[in-house]
Design a protein around this motif. Sequence first.
Motif, mmCIF file in Angstrom:
data_model
loop_
_atom_site.group_PDB
_atom_site.id
_atom_site.type_symbol
_atom_site.label_atom_id
_atom_site.label_comp_id
_atom_site.label_asym_id
_atom_site.label_seq_id
_atom_site.Cartn_x
_atom_site.Cartn_y
_atom_site.Cartn_z
ATOM 1 N N CYS A 1 0.912 1.688 -5.667
ATOM 2 C CA CYS A 1 0.572 1.880 -4.261
ATOM 3 C C CYS A 1 -0.422 3.008 -4.057
ATOM 4 O O CYS A 1 -0.731 3.760 -4.991
ATOM 5 N N ILE B 1 -0.334 8.326 7.874
ATOM 6 C CA ILE B 1 -0.528 6.871 7.973
ATOM 7 C C ILE B 1 -1.649 6.554 8.960
ATOM 8 O O ILE B 1 -1.626 7.046 10.078
ATOM 9 N N PHE C 1 4.349 -2.682 2.597
ATOM 10 C CA PHE C 1 5.012 -1.569 1.921
ATOM 11 C C PHE C 1 6.217 -2.059 1.126
ATOM 12 O O PHE C 1 6.726 -3.165 1.340
ATOM 13 N N ASP D 1 0.804 -1.222 0.000
ATOM 14 C CA ASP D 1 0.000 0.000 0.000
ATOM 15 C C ASP D 1 0.837 1.271 0.000
ATOM 16 O O ASP D 1 0.343 2.343 -0.348
ATOM 17 N N VAL D 2 2.084 1.150 0.432
ATOM 18 C CA VAL D 2 2.936 2.334 0.598
ATOM 19 C C VAL D 2 4.297 2.066 -0.029
ATOM 20 O O VAL D 2 4.833 0.959 0.066
ATOM 21 N N VAL E 1 9.622 4.884 9.741
ATOM 22 C CA VAL E 1 8.432 4.626 8.923
ATOM 23 C C VAL E 1 8.233 3.125 8.752
ATOM 24 O O VAL E 1 7.103 2.619 8.856
ATOM 25 N N TYR E 2 9.318 2.382 8.492
ATOM 26 C CA TYR E 2 9.201 0.927 8.367
ATOM 27 C C TYR E 2 8.584 0.335 9.636
ATOM 28 O O TYR E 2 7.697 -0.526 9.571
ATOM 29 N N MET F 1 4.441 10.750 7.315
ATOM 30 C CA MET F 1 4.153 9.677 8.260
ATOM 31 C C MET F 1 2.891 10.000 9.056
ATOM 32 O O MET F 1 2.192 9.094 9.529
ATOM 33 N N ILE G 1 0.658 -2.735 7.657
ATOM 34 C CA ILE G 1 0.461 -2.136 6.335
ATOM 35 C C ILE G 1 1.604 -2.591 5.429
ATOM 36 O O ILE G 1 2.771 -2.250 5.683
ATOM 37 N N ARG H 1 6.709 1.773 11.929
ATOM 38 C CA ARG H 1 5.300 2.129 12.106
ATOM 39 C C ARG H 1 4.408 1.331 11.153
ATOM 40 O O ARG H 1 3.362 0.810 11.558
ATOM 41 N N LEU H 2 4.826 1.206 9.918
ATOM 42 C CA LEU H 2 4.035 0.444 8.953
ATOM 43 C C LEU H 2 3.934 -1.024 9.367
ATOM 44 O O LEU H 2 2.881 -1.654 9.235
#
Length: 375
Positions: free
Chosen positions: A339, A375, A293, A269-270, A282-283, A372, A291, A285-286
């Motif tokens: 994405c 998200i 990515f 998705d990202v 970011v990795y 971020m 999510i 958190r995803l």
Amino acid sequence: MNKNNIQSVLNTENLAVGYGKKIIIDDISFSVGAGEVFTLIGPNGAGKSTILKTITRQLKKLHGDICVFDEEISRLSDAGLSKQVSMVMTSAIKSELMTCRDIVATGRYPYTGRFGVLSDNDWEKVDEAIAMVHAEEVSDHDFSRVSDGQRQRIMLARAICQETGILVLDEPTSYLDMRYKLDLLSSIRKLALSRGMAIIMSLHELDLAYKVSDKIACVKEGHIDKIDIPERIFAGNYIQRLYGVDDDCFEPKTTQLFMQNKSKTDRFDVFVIGGAGTGIPVYNRLFRLNIPFAAGILQENDLEYAAAHAAAVKVVSQKAFTPFSKENYEKSKECIDACEMCICTIDEFGQFGEYNRKLMEYAAQHNKLKSMDDI
């Protein structure tokens, strides 16, 4: 400094350790030199503590030899062993309303008479040891009422003023916060260098073992699997095999642990444009939000490449030290097309980052560039 010329002060030969008649680890043979830090690592239950308890004679050896300063420990009296080997173990001691200074003072008992009366010189050594571990502020406090970190420092001070050539520590950093871990290990390293103490300990924290140790012994499935300098222990995928984890879950050069994406899907998705470690938050958190990515363009020697490779569905990667290719740029554009959003974590793109800058602009043109916070 030539390590080959270091005097060996602790040796084991064909040693077997265990409980009762049951052997837990067999054929233990190693030596520790004066001024060396020798660290045992390995999975829980592998027998690291059993080895240390046998060396300090808390457990009876099943067979083989343990020599300290060329003397077999079975031939030493308790007092004689206490003048050669000091210990900081995880088991609690009975303080009985003793102050921290009183606890440290018990380290001088091997040198006192039968009544345990300390001389002025003994008390000077007690206070010097307390100062060395920076524990003056709790010196007069009840030992049972100080924190775990302070208690560990006091026990280390007790071992220091015992003035032995060998120090044994069983998981000395357990239950300690970051500050106390660093403080304790700095003191241990200083003891090895300034006093020439041979230090043998067990550690769970692989990053700390890598930094503080001169040699590392890897305990696995009833034997010592490997003994070497940290740089060779933490190479390739040996540590992953020792602990039974996938290669992508651990980066041996940096001793970083990663949560691995077990998803079999190719959908994401990202798309994250990152580099130099900026994409790692970011990795993470995803990953927590489940999510899927993709990430790129990342050189294979980039600080965050291992993290991306473990957590991302797809990574557009470039060989180390080479400019980003037009092919990888096109692959990344296809990822952006596929994405829902694109997050760029880079502020300055540098010499090799022109294609990543263009990818950011491409995402913005297609209304997919987000932060971020989105998200």
